[in-house]
Write a protein that holds these residues in place. Structure first.
Motif, PDB file in Angstrom:
ATOM      1  N   ALA A   1       0.806  -1.217   0.000  1.00 18.82           N
ATOM      2  CA  ALA A   1       0.000   0.000   0.000  1.00 18.82           C
ATOM      3  C   ALA A   1       0.837   1.265   0.000  1.00 18.82           C
ATOM      4  N   GLU A   2       2.016   1.214   0.598  1.00 21.12           N
ATOM      5  CA  GLU A   2       2.848   2.414   0.687  1.00 21.12           C
ATOM      6  C   GLU A   2       3.227   2.973  -0.684  1.00 21.12           C
ATOM      7  N   LEU A   3       3.237   2.127  -1.708  1.00 22.88           N
ATOM      8  CA  LEU A   3       3.624   2.577  -3.038  1.00 22.88           C
ATOM      9  C   LEU A   3       2.515   3.330  -3.770  1.00 22.88           C
ATOM     10  N   ARG A   4       1.273   3.099  -3.382  1.00 21.40           N
ATOM     11  CA  ARG A   4       0.155   3.591  -4.189  1.00 21.40           C
ATOM     12  C   ARG A   4       0.121   5.100  -4.360  1.00 21.40           C
ATOM     13  N   PRO A   5       0.449   5.910  -3.340  1.00 25.85           N
ATOM     14  CA  PRO A   5       0.435   7.360  -3.569  1.00 25.85           C
ATOM     15  C   PRO A   5       1.484   7.836  -4.574  1.00 25.85           C
ATOM     16  N   HIS A   6       2.462   6.986  -4.902  1.00 25.87           N
ATOM     17  CA  HIS A   6       3.553   7.404  -5.779  1.00 25.87           C
ATOM     18  C   HIS A   6       3.428   6.838  -7.188  1.00 25.87           C
TER      19      HIS A   6
END
Length: 462
Positions: free
Chosen positions: A292-297
């Motif tokens: 999930a941490e990748l989704r904003p990027h």
């Protein structure tokens, strides 16, 4: 393909029940660093091939089926079975089974048993076949006997046994069909006279359940230190590492030139930027689906990848190292040596043997400098930036181009590597996921800047 070959396993007339062994392995395998199926439930464990190496040691190829995967994965295990084991073998115990009412047997990882390690080297020295195994060595190569074995206690995706500080045997734990790229590449480089990679002197393979490389022997580089340790030492001493990084870049450039000669290809740069960007985007979307941490990027990373299409400059595809970082290089006798050419073990062999941009290797090393700088040791200000610049300068001297001259391609490959690291850390070392995530944020914020390195850091980080 599996077969009930466990009927041979036991001590004397006593046999280890297949169901008991399968249960032990199902609990033990996920705890091993080299197990590639972390995070997925095991639905079945069976033995695909077994060969008796000695009275109480067996070579097994174990098939593991897991939820969410249609194909089983295969692992190489040296299994010891005995009524008693020396106290020093305690950490290697897999478990205890009841062979028959009232009789208990200990099952252990025999890689750490000196007797089993000696048997393997002796078989390599003599050559020939043994059950489903075939042992070979290069012509005119002498594998000595009587060398004392020790297992290297390092974090890696395989197991390495050093014999008398003369030879090192690497056991490939995750087994896939075909020749392992490590044996293929080191052998080809040796034939082309590239001396900065230890040449193989022997290997062994399996004929069942499919043909595959199981292990290889190379000269052991005595009094060597890996690049990671040297980098950490420089940080602790508050000294620079730029001279070492420059020479490492130069050696890497020489490696790529040698690989291009050893594995010639007629693939040109036509449509290469589009293909590279599409492949990176595909990997990114798969990664973001699981982390999930990748989704904003995602959108910003896609812009980083798309910049390669408009800027161009990515060199032609060729065979590369495939997983280059500071832990894959050794400094010995005043020069750098490069090891471990198998690529990322979780990937299919065909993918690991595929041609790639040499910038991917460069990006892997740049990311490694960043990891070292965030390892907790004391580093000089901008230590990583200076090492990255020095490495690229050294590479430019011998590799045919300076990676800093193609900033869009270099940034895209570094971002692609950072995404891979995010997925890796989320599975194996969740407490370290901030290291690659920091790089992802930095690279996204710097898209459009002149070049990766000190100049692409936001002003508040400079």
């Amino acid at each position: 393909m599996t077969s009930p070959l466990l009927s041979e396993i036991g001590v004397g007339p006593t046999q280890v029940p297949a169901s008991s062994l399968a249960a032990l392995l199902a609990r033990w395998l996920p705890r091993q660093r080299w197990f590639t199926g972390q995070g997925r439930d095991i639905t079945g464990v069976s033995v695909a091939a077994a060969t008796k190496l000695s009275a109480d040691c067996y070579h097994l190829l174990v098939r593991v089926d897991q939820r969410g995967s249609s194909d089983g994965a295969y692992y190489q295990v040296l299994l010891g079975v005995a009524a008693h084991v020396p106290p020093r073998m305690g950490p290697s115990l897999i478990g205890e089974v009841e062979a028959r009412p009232g009789e208990r047997l200990l099952v252990y990882d025999a890689v750490h048993d000196h007797r089993a390690a000696i048997v393997l080297l002796e078989r390599l020295r003599r050559g020939g076949t043994m059950g489903h195994l075939r042992f070979e060595s290069l012509p005119r190569t002498s594998v000595p006997c009587g060398l004392t074995p020790r297992v290297l206690d390092v974090e890696q995706s395989n197991t390495s046994i050093v014999y008398g500080d003369e030879l090192i045997l690497k056991l490939f734990r995750h087994i896939q069909p075909g020749m392992n790229p490590d044996l293929e590449v080191t052998g080809a480089l040796a034939r082309h006279g590239f001396t900065q990679v230890p040449a193989p002197v022997g290997w062994f393979q399996t004929e069942a359940p499919f043909w595959s490389t199981l292990g290889m022997v190379q000269p052991f580089l005595t009094e060597s230190t890996d690049g990671w340790e040297l980098a950490l030492q420089s940080g602790g001493r508050r000294t620079g590492f730029t001279e070492e990084a420059y020479e490492l870049g130069r050696t890497t450039g020489e490696l790529h030139m040698a690989l291009a000669k050893a594995f010639p290809t007629d693939i040109g740069p036509v449509d290469l930027p589009v293909r590279q960007a599409d492949a990176m985007t595909h990997r990114l979307l798969r990664a973001a689906a699981s982390v999930a941490e990748l989704r904003p990027h995602v959108q910003a990373l896609q812009e980083v990848y798309a910049a390669v299409v408009t800027a161009g400059g990515d060199p032609p595809l060729q065979r590369t190292h495939g997983d280059l970082h500071l832990g894959q290089v050794l400094h010995a006798q005043g020069s750098w040596h490069i090891v471990d050419f198998e690529g990322e073990p979780a990937k299919p062999v065909a993918d690991r043997r595929a041609v790639r941009s040499p910038i991917a290797d460069v990006a892997g090393m740049l990311r490694s400098f960043d990891y070292a700088a965030q390892s907790g040791a004391v580093f000089l200000p901008h230590w990583a930036d200076r090492c990255r610049d020095a490495f690229c300068a050294g590479y430019g001297e011998s590799g045919g181009f300076d990676p800093r001259a193609v900033p869009a391609a270099l940034r895209a490959h570094e971002a692609d590597r950072a995404v891979y690291e995010v997925v890796y850390e989320s599975v194996y070392r969740p407490d370290r996921i901030t290291v690659p995530m920091t790089a992802v944020a930095r690279l996204c914020a710097a898209r459009g800047a002149r070049a990766p390195g000190s100049s692409d850091r936001p002003a508040e980080e400079a």
